[in-house]
Design a protein around this motif. Structure first.
Motif, PDB file in Angstrom:
ATOM      1  N   ASN A 163      -4.679  -4.993  -3.610  1.00  0.00           N
ATOM      2  CA  ASN A 163      -3.764  -5.915  -2.935  1.00  0.00           C
ATOM      3  C   ASN A 163      -2.964  -6.778  -3.905  1.00  0.00           C
ATOM      4  OD1 ASN A 163      -4.136  -5.084  -0.300  1.00  0.00           O
ATOM      5  ND2 ASN A 163      -5.833  -6.479   0.060  1.00  0.00           N
ATOM      6  N   ARG A 164      -3.472  -6.962  -5.122  1.00  0.00           N
ATOM      7  CA  ARG A 164      -2.721  -7.710  -6.149  1.00  0.00           C
ATOM      8  C   ARG A 164      -1.730  -6.816  -6.892  1.00  0.00           C
ATOM      9  NH1 ARG A 164      -7.805  -9.377  -7.558  1.00  0.00           N
ATOM     10  NH2 ARG A 164      -7.677  -8.351  -9.584  1.00  0.00           N
ATOM     11  N   HIS A 165      -1.796  -5.508  -6.630  1.00  0.00           N
ATOM     12  CA  HIS A 165      -0.922  -4.531  -7.290  1.00  0.00           C
ATOM     13  C   HIS A 165      -1.130  -4.556  -8.801  1.00  0.00           C
ATOM     14  CE1 HIS A 165       1.767  -5.625  -3.670  1.00  0.00           C
ATOM     15  NE2 HIS A 165       0.765  -4.878  -3.289  1.00  0.00           N
ATOM     16  N   LYS A 216      -0.406  -3.339   1.052  1.00  0.00           N
ATOM     17  CA  LYS A 216      -1.390  -4.309   1.540  1.00  0.00           C
ATOM     18  C   LYS A 216      -2.449  -3.574   2.336  1.00  0.00           C
ATOM     19  CE  LYS A 216      -2.729  -8.528   2.951  1.00  0.00           C
ATOM     20  NZ  LYS A 216      -4.000  -8.877   2.449  1.00  0.00           N
ATOM     21  N   TYR A 217      -3.696  -3.802   1.958  1.00  0.00           N
ATOM     22  CA  TYR A 217      -4.837  -3.305   2.719  1.00  0.00           C
ATOM     23  C   TYR A 217      -5.451  -4.496   3.453  1.00  0.00           C
ATOM     24  CZ  TYR A 217      -5.026   1.068   0.004  1.00  0.00           C
ATOM     25  OH  TYR A 217      -4.751   2.269  -0.571  1.00  0.00           O
ATOM     26  N   ASP A 218      -5.480  -4.425   4.781  1.00  0.00           N
ATOM     27  CA  ASP A 218      -6.179  -5.419   5.579  1.00  0.00           C
ATOM     28  C   ASP A 218      -7.506  -4.808   6.005  1.00  0.00           C
ATOM     29  OD1 ASP A 218      -4.278  -7.566   5.667  1.00  0.00           O
ATOM     30  OD2 ASP A 218      -3.043  -6.277   6.945  1.00  0.00           O
TER      31      ASP A 218
END
Length: 155
Positions: free
Chosen positions: A36-38, A84-86
């Motif tokens: 998520n922070r890439h 984005k992974y939720d």
């Protein structure tokens, strides 16, 4: 590099089980956070040297080894803009974690088409707290449908 336990659970006391499961949970969450922070280096730092990445979807490409995985990450993160992974759910048992997610991104190579889909990571964590194996399940047909819809909308 630690080994991955894949056989039957070994008898151990409740404190030992709790420690193993906390290490597994922490590894899964650290991996998802790095994605998520890439941050390609941080993602690669979450996996074992002999990391095995498998994809159940025909569109996915597996890879073996941390270095080979790292080599692919920059391109993946660049093409999947705004990735984005939720997390929907996380189930941990011993060294295994099953993490259900909703993934969203804009696919740069398809004209920044938006994609949102649900999937599941099955993760195995080694004794060093690194992800040793990952199987990623997602619906490639759903990706194709969403890309086609975006293409029609932009035509």
């Amino acid at each position: 590099m630690g080994t991955v336990l894949t056989g039957p659970l070994r008898p151990m006391g409740p404190d030992a089980v709790a420690r193993v499961e906390e290490r597994t949970r922490a590894a899964a969450l650290r991996y998802l956070a790095a994605l998520n922070r890439h941050d390609a280096d941080a993602v690669a730092g979450c996996v074992a040297e002999g990391f095995v990445s498998e994809h159940a979807a025909s569109m996915g490409q597996g890879v073996t080894g941390r270095a080979a995985y790292r080599d692919r990450l920059d391109g993946f993160l660049a093409d999947f803009a705004g990735l984005k992974y939720d997390m929907e759910d996380l189930v941990v048992r011993d060294v295994r974690a099953v993490l259900a997610y909703t993934m969203s991104f804009r696919l740069v190579s398809a004209g920044n088409a938006p994609v949102r889909l649900r999937g599941v990571f099955r993760l195995w964590v080694d004794v060093d707290g690194l992800v040793a194996r990952r199987i990623d399940y997602w619906d490639g047909d759903e990706v194709t449908r969403q890309l086609a819809a975006a293409s029609r909308a932009n035509a």
